[in-house]
Design an enzyme around this catalytic site. Sequence first.
Site, mmCIF file in Angstrom:
data_model
loop_
_atom_site.group_PDB
_atom_site.id
_atom_site.type_symbol
_atom_site.label_atom_id
_atom_site.label_comp_id
_atom_site.label_asym_id
_atom_site.label_seq_id
_atom_site.Cartn_x
_atom_site.Cartn_y
_atom_site.Cartn_z
ATOM 1 N N CYS A 27 68.890 35.737 60.848
ATOM 2 C CA CYS A 27 67.548 35.409 61.317
ATOM 3 C C CYS A 27 66.775 36.723 61.408
ATOM 4 O O CYS A 27 67.105 37.680 60.708
ATOM 5 C CB CYS A 27 67.600 34.680 62.664
ATOM 6 N N ALA A 28 65.768 36.791 62.259
ATOM 7 C CA ALA A 28 64.923 37.987 62.315
ATOM 8 C C ALA A 28 65.669 39.214 62.815
ATOM 9 O O ALA A 28 65.359 40.336 62.422
ATOM 10 C CB ALA A 28 63.712 37.719 63.204
#
Length: 472
Positions: A27-28
């Site tokens: 993810c980020a």
Amino acid sequence: MAENREIAKEVIEAIGGKENIASFAHCATRLRIMVHDKEKINQKKVEEIDKVKGAFFNSGQYQIIFGTGTVNRIFDEVEKLGITGSSKEDVKNEAKKEGNVFQRSIRTFGDVFVPIIPVLVATGLFMGLRGLLTQPQILALLGMTAKDISPNFLLFTQVLTDTAFAFLPALVAWSAFRVFGGSPVLGIVLGLMLVNPALPNAYSVADGSAHPLTMLGFIPVVGYQGSVLPAFFVGLIGAKLERALRKRVPEALDLILTPFLTLLIMITLGLFAIGPVFHSFEEWVLHGTTFVLDLPFGIAGIVIGFLHQIIVVTGVHHIFNFLEIQLLEKTGVNAFNAIITCAMAAQGAACLAVGLKTKNAKLKALALPSSLSAFLGITEPAIFGVNLRYMKPFVMGLIGGAVGGFIASIFHLAATGMAITVIPGTLLYMNHQLPLYILANLAAMAVAFVLTWMFGYNDKMLEEVKTAGSSN
């Protein structure tokens, strides 16, 4: 880069080798890995890898925090080593098999609401800017009064601030259909049906200027502007109904019959059964939430400010999304935001104290960026990478959060939106509350920092954690 390639190799080795990886994505800020055997993971070795800011199991996934940007490069290097990445959806689907029924339910609830949060964030910012621009003090600086504001300008700002909540059921039903495997366009249409202008407007019914329709002589029917749960369950049941119909309807008739029956059955259930039942439940939840937030002597702030980051650690904090959306939709403000912001700021300050006090170069390099991340609203690196590892800083952060929450509660601080906190969160308080918002956060940070510096950390604890890790 050779450095990132070496880190990727170390990660694979520390989690038990290629053969122990079931799937992985990112993810980020984190690598998200599903493993075959948790026992093969060398936690101490993972935490000692360069650039790793923390690692833990959550929602059935082994998550390694690298931070924004870095995680993308590490992920690319892992793929170059012959491990095929999975989509985030594949990893989520694997993770959904983990945990108890309550944890899985909260995770699913979060999957529905997280995609619509950005538009609610934008709406909150629009509300804050409108509040700033229409303040008498700001207008006076421009040599204006409220009478000088153009009606067309106010109409324009109303379009910006009211649209997302007026059509909230369409957003929720769309997301629910997407999560539960239906056709999202059917979710959008069902959500729009729930707020069709032909139905009595929910806001007008609430203020007494309109009356519900009475169907079958006893069922009150209104529009569901701003409602969440009716749209959520219409989306959940509708998606499952659509999938069931597609298995039974002949292929030649699927294009016609499946959407026709899905829309007909679900809007009937939505208006006559699901809507009335869950709208009533929403009202109970809202009244319960406002009762807690209105408790005297800052009690709500103390309790929520202390417990919030503990709930974040458990991974079931997505339930707060629903509460915040309800508060914004019904009251126009969000008192939860001010309290939980103090809880997050306090964890960042505790982490900062560790980073400034330690003489260990690696811990300092981990703690200082992690504290900045917390001040920008992302506390996981600070919590899992530093504070929880030594425990006392985490506890001192909880105490700081309680103090800040108490101040926020005493002064009835309330945001115009949701989902952004601490430094970015100032945009939700661009009115008379801003000085008090800053005060509450600074108090939370000061208490957490001082307590951590004095009682929460020393470098002897670093050695104790190393010793404990090597003995496992």
